[in-house]
Motif scaffolding. Structure first.
Motif, mmCIF file in Angstrom:
data_model
loop_
_atom_site.group_PDB
_atom_site.id
_atom_site.type_symbol
_atom_site.label_atom_id
_atom_site.label_comp_id
_atom_site.label_asym_id
_atom_site.label_seq_id
_atom_site.Cartn_x
_atom_site.Cartn_y
_atom_site.Cartn_z
ATOM 1 N N TYR A 71 -63.049 -24.394 -30.402
ATOM 2 C CA TYR A 71 -63.420 -24.240 -29.004
ATOM 3 C C TYR A 71 -62.777 -22.975 -28.451
ATOM 4 O O TYR A 71 -61.753 -22.512 -28.942
ATOM 5 N N VAL A 72 -63.423 -22.406 -27.440
ATOM 6 C CA VAL A 72 -62.971 -21.150 -26.858
ATOM 7 C C VAL A 72 -61.831 -21.419 -25.886
ATOM 8 O O VAL A 72 -61.907 -22.316 -25.048
ATOM 9 N N LYS A 73 -60.768 -20.648 -26.001
ATOM 10 C CA LYS A 73 -59.579 -20.844 -25.194
ATOM 11 C C LYS A 73 -59.821 -20.475 -23.732
ATOM 12 O O LYS A 73 -60.654 -19.618 -23.419
ATOM 13 N N ARG A 74 -59.070 -21.128 -22.864
ATOM 14 C CA ARG A 74 -59.151 -20.847 -21.435
ATOM 15 C C ARG A 74 -58.848 -19.376 -21.162
ATOM 16 O O ARG A 74 -57.928 -18.797 -21.719
ATOM 17 N N GLY A 75 -59.655 -18.781 -20.297
ATOM 18 C CA GLY A 75 -59.434 -17.402 -19.894
ATOM 19 C C GLY A 75 -59.967 -16.359 -20.845
ATOM 20 O O GLY A 75 -59.807 -15.156 -20.598
ATOM 21 N N SER A 76 -60.603 -16.771 -21.933
ATOM 22 C CA SER A 76 -61.140 -15.794 -22.885
ATOM 23 C C SER A 76 -62.323 -15.044 -22.283
ATOM 24 O O SER A 76 -63.142 -15.624 -21.568
ATOM 25 N N ARG A 92 -76.130 -11.605 -23.702
ATOM 26 C CA ARG A 92 -75.626 -12.768 -24.406
ATOM 27 C C ARG A 92 -74.201 -12.457 -24.812
ATOM 28 O O ARG A 92 -73.809 -11.291 -24.892
ATOM 29 N N TYR A 93 -73.429 -13.487 -25.047
ATOM 30 C CA TYR A 93 -72.002 -13.301 -25.256
ATOM 31 C C TYR A 93 -71.562 -13.856 -26.609
ATOM 32 O O TYR A 93 -72.073 -14.875 -27.068
ATOM 33 N N VAL A 94 -70.630 -13.172 -27.195
ATOM 34 C CA VAL A 94 -69.979 -13.665 -28.406
ATOM 35 C C VAL A 94 -68.468 -13.638 -28.176
ATOM 36 O O VAL A 94 -67.973 -12.944 -27.279
ATOM 37 N N PHE A 95 -67.761 -14.421 -28.985
ATOM 38 C CA PHE A 95 -66.307 -14.505 -28.890
ATOM 39 C C PHE A 95 -65.718 -14.286 -30.270
ATOM 40 O O PHE A 95 -66.269 -14.738 -31.274
ATOM 41 N N ASP A 96 -64.599 -13.597 -30.306
ATOM 42 C CA ASP A 96 -63.915 -13.367 -31.572
ATOM 43 C C ASP A 96 -63.139 -14.617 -31.968
ATOM 44 O O ASP A 96 -62.804 -15.466 -31.122
ATOM 45 N N ILE A 97 -62.825 -14.750 -33.256
ATOM 46 C CA ILE A 97 -62.046 -15.876 -33.755
ATOM 47 C C ILE A 97 -60.720 -15.995 -33.003
ATOM 48 O O ILE A 97 -60.213 -17.092 -32.785
ATOM 49 N N SER A 98 -60.159 -14.866 -32.572
ATOM 50 C CA SER A 98 -58.889 -14.894 -31.846
ATOM 51 C C SER A 98 -59.015 -15.545 -30.476
ATOM 52 O O SER A 98 -58.002 -15.917 -29.869
ATOM 53 N N ASP A 99 -60.248 -15.698 -29.986
ATOM 54 C CA ASP A 99 -60.479 -16.363 -28.703
ATOM 55 C C ASP A 99 -60.587 -17.872 -28.843
ATOM 56 O O ASP A 99 -60.780 -18.562 -27.840
ATOM 57 N N THR A 100 -60.503 -18.384 -30.056
ATOM 58 C CA THR A 100 -60.780 -19.801 -30.287
ATOM 59 C C THR A 100 -59.574 -20.535 -30.853
ATOM 60 O O THR A 100 -58.631 -19.920 -31.354
ATOM 61 N N ARG A 101 -59.668 -21.856 -30.772
ATOM 62 C CA ARG A 101 -58.695 -22.732 -31.410
ATOM 63 C C ARG A 101 -59.449 -23.807 -32.175
ATOM 64 O O ARG A 101 -60.565 -24.168 -31.811
ATOM 65 N N ALA A 102 -58.803 -24.303 -33.214
ATOM 66 C CA ALA A 102 -59.435 -25.335 -34.037
ATOM 67 C C ALA A 102 -59.227 -26.714 -33.428
ATOM 68 O O ALA A 102 -58.177 -27.007 -32.842
ATOM 69 N N ARG A 103 -60.234 -27.549 -33.562
ATOM 70 C CA ARG A 103 -60.062 -28.951 -33.207
ATOM 71 C C ARG A 103 -59.243 -29.656 -34.288
ATOM 72 O O ARG A 103 -59.044 -29.127 -35.377
ATOM 73 N N GLU A 104 -58.824 -30.835 -33.970
ATOM 74 C CA GLU A 104 -58.076 -31.634 -34.939
ATOM 75 C C GLU A 104 -58.950 -31.903 -36.164
ATOM 76 O O GLU A 104 -60.131 -32.215 -36.056
ATOM 77 N N THR A 306 -66.051 -13.744 -18.905
ATOM 78 C CA THR A 306 -66.245 -15.171 -18.824
ATOM 79 C C THR A 306 -64.911 -15.880 -18.911
ATOM 80 O O THR A 306 -64.080 -15.540 -19.725
ATOM 81 N N SER A 307 -64.730 -16.892 -18.095
ATOM 82 C CA SER A 307 -63.527 -17.714 -18.164
ATOM 83 C C SER A 307 -63.939 -19.117 -18.531
ATOM 84 O O SER A 307 -64.741 -19.732 -17.848
ATOM 85 N N LEU A 308 -63.436 -19.612 -19.652
ATOM 86 C CA LEU A 308 -63.831 -20.902 -20.152
ATOM 87 C C LEU A 308 -62.667 -21.865 -20.110
ATOM 88 O O LEU A 308 -61.512 -21.489 -20.301
ATOM 89 N N GLY A 309 -62.956 -23.113 -19.904
ATOM 90 C CA GLY A 309 -61.922 -24.128 -19.900
ATOM 91 C C GLY A 309 -61.313 -24.299 -21.274
ATOM 92 O O GLY A 309 -62.005 -24.225 -22.275
ATOM 93 N N ASP A 310 -59.998 -24.512 -21.324
ATOM 94 C CA ASP A 310 -59.305 -24.678 -22.594
ATOM 95 C C ASP A 310 -59.408 -26.123 -23.039
ATOM 96 O O ASP A 310 -58.452 -26.874 -23.088
ATOM 97 N N ARG A 311 -60.638 -26.504 -23.374
ATOM 98 C CA ARG A 311 -60.880 -27.869 -23.830
ATOM 99 C C ARG A 311 -62.022 -27.821 -24.819
ATOM 100 O O ARG A 311 -62.745 -26.826 -24.916
ATOM 101 N N GLU A 312 -62.196 -28.893 -25.562
ATOM 102 C CA GLU A 312 -63.170 -28.871 -26.660
ATOM 103 C C GLU A 312 -64.593 -28.701 -26.182
ATOM 104 O O GLU A 312 -65.417 -28.114 -26.852
ATOM 105 N N ASP A 313 -64.910 -29.222 -25.010
ATOM 106 C CA ASP A 313 -66.289 -29.129 -24.528
ATOM 107 C C ASP A 313 -66.351 -28.276 -23.268
ATOM 108 O O ASP A 313 -66.978 -28.633 -22.280
ATOM 109 N N GLY A 314 -65.667 -27.142 -23.314
ATOM 110 C CA GLY A 314 -65.617 -26.262 -22.152
ATOM 111 C C GLY A 314 -67.001 -25.742 -21.807
ATOM 112 O O GLY A 314 -67.911 -25.699 -22.621
#
Length: 317
Positions: A71-76, A92-104, A306-314
């Motif tokens: 999921y995309v980290k908050r504030g990315s 359209r928008y893309v995000f780098d791997i550094s903008d994301t975190r892995a789910r459990e 874009t600012s996305l919520g730091d949650r799995e379903d942002g």
């Protein structure tokens, strides 16, 4: 879209396009970036480089969220790309791997890596290059592809030379300049993506003609050629690496079976996770389709952060 933002990002794109062919350092820095993003077409590579030159693996929000288990980290901030395939250009928008975190329980993300043996095997199988050092093989393949590209597109290329330093040359000289610049650039990009430091094999003299591509159209023509042909080579290498991974996995399982070993649930989970990791990390990233013709100066539009919520379903962009 506000005209001011459209103008601002259009100017950024044009400035970047002009800057990358100003000197060798600028050009090779761009090549290193686009080598990591070889499945994207040149226009997208340019926009990503302009906004995030250190990006290594990009995908849109839904791909990270739904297919990659991240999921995309908050504030990315999203990296804006121009989609002009429809009646009206849109972002359209893309995000780098550094903008994301892995789910459990999400397998670790990794990009494929290859050794010289795999690289040599890929070049031999796909292009019939069997002798010489690895660098020489990549160079030979690049020169062949550059020549083929020129043969197919020389009319389009010679039509866009106005006001460039190439304009005063005869067609034979333009051919030499274009093929040399394209081949050297492909070689550099492939070396970089395959973990071989290209600066150990190449120098500024290999890119002496880059500064002659000093207009938007000529820089785009060269960039498009390098992007498309580098993608061809790197996809071939990627396929060889994946096949080697699958073969090794199969042999390990067969060896375990022959020795009468009993696979523990932990080992099975680890192996299954590894299989998912290979498929997910390499095949989950969307593959962009490059144009088969010379791209003229791309049109670039407004981008917004874009600012996305730091949650799995942002939320999306």
């Amino acid at each position: 879209m506000p005209d001011t933002k459209y103008t601002s990002y259009a100017e950024l794109a044009e400035k970047t396009l002009r800057r990358i062919t100003e000197n060798t350092d600028n050009w090779t820095a761009f090549l290193a970036s686009c080598a990591n993003l070889y499945k994207y077409p040149f226009s997208d590579q340019l926009m990503i480089y302009a906004q995030r030159p250190d990006a290594t693996a990009c995908a849109d929000f839904d791909t990270w969220n739904k297919r990659m288990g991240r999921y995309v980290k908050r504030g990315s901030s999203g990296i804006a790309l121009i989609d002009d395939n429809g009646d009206r250009a849109k972002l359209r928008y893309v995000f780098d791997i550094s903008d994301t975190r892995a789910r459990e329980n999400t397998p670790e993300f990794h990009l494929w890596q290859c050794d010289k043996e795999q690289l040599d095997a890929a070049l031999c199988e796909a292009y019939g290059v069997e002798t010489g050092e690895t660098f020489s093989k990549i160079e030979a393949v690049s020169e062949t592809l550059a020549a083929e590209y020129w043969t197919e597109h020389w009319r389009d290329i010679t039509d866009i030379l106005a006001e460039s330093f190439l304009e005063e040359y005869d067609i034979d000289t333009v051919s030499v300049r274009f093929r040399q610049a394209a081949a050297a650039s492909m070689t550099y990009a492939v070396l970089h993506r395959c973990g071989m430091n290209p600066d150990m094999y190449m120098g500024s003299e290999d890119f002496r003609s880059i500064v002659e591509f000093n207009t938007l159209d000529t820089a785009t023509a060269l960039g498009t050629a390098v992007s498309k042909m580098s993608e061809m080579i790197l996809r071939t290498i990627e396929k060889t690496v994946k096949n080697a991974e699958r073969t090794e996995e199969h042999e390990n399982r067969a060896d375990l079976h022959e020795r009468g070993g009993i696979q523990s649930p932990e080992l099975k989970a680890e192996r299954d996770g590894g299989n998912r990791e290979v498929r997910q990390n390499e095949e989950g990233i969307p593959e962009e389709t490059s144009s088969d013709t010379v791209q003229h100066t791309p049109s670039f539009g407004e981008t917004v952060q874009t600012s996305l919520g730091d949650r799995e379903d942002g939320a999306g962009e």
